[in-house]
Scaffold this motif. Structure first.
Motif, PDB file in Angstrom:
ATOM      1  N   PRO A 172       0.815  -1.218   0.000  1.00 36.37           N
ATOM      2  CA  PRO A 172       0.000   0.000   0.000  1.00 36.37           C
ATOM      3  C   PRO A 172       0.848   1.269   0.000  1.00 36.37           C
ATOM      4  N   GLN A 173       0.313   2.312  -0.636  1.00 29.81           N
ATOM      5  CA  GLN A 173       0.970   3.617  -0.667  1.00 29.81           C
ATOM      6  C   GLN A 173       1.208   4.111   0.754  1.00 29.81           C
ATOM      7  N   GLY A 174       2.384   4.639   1.012  1.00 25.79           N
ATOM      8  CA  GLY A 174       2.671   5.254   2.296  1.00 25.79           C
ATOM      9  C   GLY A 174       3.317   4.350   3.329  1.00 25.79           C
ATOM     10  N   VAL A 175       3.279   3.034   3.150  1.00 24.27           N
ATOM     11  CA  VAL A 175       3.957   2.175   4.118  1.00 24.27           C
ATOM     12  C   VAL A 175       5.446   2.171   3.799  1.00 24.27           C
ATOM     13  N   ILE A 176       6.238   1.784   4.775  1.00 23.74           N
ATOM     14  CA  ILE A 176       7.681   1.744   4.574  1.00 23.74           C
ATOM     15  C   ILE A 176       8.017   0.581   3.645  1.00 23.74           C
ATOM     16  N   TYR A 198       5.506   0.390  -4.789  1.00 18.74           N
ATOM     17  CA  TYR A 198       4.230   1.066  -4.607  1.00 18.74           C
ATOM     18  C   TYR A 198       3.292   0.892  -5.794  1.00 18.74           C
ATOM     19  N   TYR A 199       3.828   0.526  -6.944  1.00 16.88           N
ATOM     20  CA  TYR A 199       2.973   0.333  -8.112  1.00 16.88           C
ATOM     21  C   TYR A 199       3.597  -0.691  -9.059  1.00 16.88           C
ATOM     22  N   ILE A 200       2.736  -1.276  -9.875  1.00 19.67           N
ATOM     23  CA  ILE A 200       3.160  -2.173 -10.947  1.00 19.67           C
ATOM     24  C   ILE A 200       2.637  -1.571 -12.233  1.00 19.67           C
ATOM     25  N   THR A 225      -0.111   3.316 -20.834  1.00 17.77           N
ATOM     26  CA  THR A 225       0.499   2.830 -19.601  1.00 17.77           C
ATOM     27  C   THR A 225      -0.576   2.731 -18.531  1.00 17.77           C
ATOM     28  N   VAL A 226      -0.666   1.557 -17.936  1.00 13.79           N
ATOM     29  CA  VAL A 226      -1.592   1.336 -16.827  1.00 13.79           C
ATOM     30  C   VAL A 226      -0.749   1.083 -15.588  1.00 13.79           C
ATOM     31  N   GLN A 227      -0.918   1.942 -14.600  1.00 16.56           N
ATOM     32  CA  GLN A 227      -0.161   1.835 -13.359  1.00 16.56           C
ATOM     33  C   GLN A 227      -1.123   1.429 -12.241  1.00 16.56           C
ATOM     34  N   VAL A 228      -0.847   0.289 -11.614  1.00 18.07           N
ATOM     35  CA  VAL A 228      -1.706  -0.239 -10.555  1.00 18.07           C
ATOM     36  C   VAL A 228      -1.034   0.036  -9.208  1.00 18.07           C
ATOM     37  N   SER A 229      -1.782   0.684  -8.316  1.00 16.70           N
ATOM     38  CA  SER A 229      -1.279   0.925  -6.967  1.00 16.70           C
ATOM     39  C   SER A 229      -2.337   0.453  -5.979  1.00 16.70           C
ATOM     40  N   MET A 230      -1.974   0.522  -4.715  1.00 15.79           N
ATOM     41  CA  MET A 230      -2.826  -0.051  -3.686  1.00 15.79           C
ATOM     42  C   MET A 230      -2.896   0.899  -2.493  1.00 15.79           C
ATOM     43  N   GLU A 231      -4.080   1.068  -1.956  1.00 15.49           N
ATOM     44  CA  GLU A 231      -4.273   1.826  -0.722  1.00 15.49           C
ATOM     45  C   GLU A 231      -4.317   0.851   0.442  1.00 15.49           C
TER      46      GLU A 231
END
Length: 171
Positions: free
Chosen positions: A56-60, A67-69, A137-143
């Motif tokens: 997830p975004q923001g974790v160490i 943070y993303y694929i 470009t598709v960038q996948v991130s996670m909260e």
């Protein structure tokens, strides 16, 4: 008789050569969209480089955490058409996770860039057609999941999704 046969053979070669030019545009493993009804679906698994883990975004970040694929596609769109890209049908290996939860946790950022303009003959006597080569470009991130229970359901599981490419006529 010889003249007629020669003309028929010549016309045959003219039509096959125009098809070959069109096929060359299509055969580059690119998606080619030339009508508003055309659409393509790419089924994709959320997989990074070997050993990478999406966090997830923001974790160490730990070793091999990202943070993303990012996924890249190249689409050829006939001039006068506007490319549309949608992410649909999120499927999770743990079927207990609700669709709404998946949509809140996983984010898809889509960007398009025109990289080249092509001229080609779709039909020999129809004139030159123009198309644009578009990099998508598709960038996948996670909260961070909202609850610990949701976190436990998501951790270690696989996400699959479909990328839809289609075009609309520019008004």
């Amino acid at each position: 008789m010889k003249n007629i046969l020669l003309r028929v053979v010549l016309v045959f070669f003219v039509f096959t050569s125009s098809t070959a030019v069109y096929a060359q545009v299509e055969s580059n493993d690119d998606l080619y969209i030339d009508e508003a009804g055309d659409f393509y679906i790419v089924e994709q698994q959320l997989v990074g480089e070997p050993g990478q883990s999406l966090v997830p975004q923001g974790v160490i970040l730990g070793e091999n955490d990202v943070y993303y694929i990012e996924y890249g596609y190249q689409v050829i769109v006939k001039e006068g058409m506007e490319l549309q890209v949608l992410i649909e049908d999120l499927l999770f290996s743990n079927s207990n996770v609700a669709q709404e939860d998946l949509e809140q946790v996983f984010h898809f950022d889509i960007s398009t860039t025109v990289v080249e303009t092509l001229e080609y003959y779709e039909h020999m006597f129809s004139g030159v057609d123009t198309a644009q080569v578009v990099d998508v470009t598709v960038q996948v991130s996670m909260e961070l999941p909202g609850t610990y229970e949701l976190y436990q359901q998501i951790v270690g599981e696989q996400l699959a999704f479909e990328v839809y490419f289609f075009a609309m006529n520019v008004s």
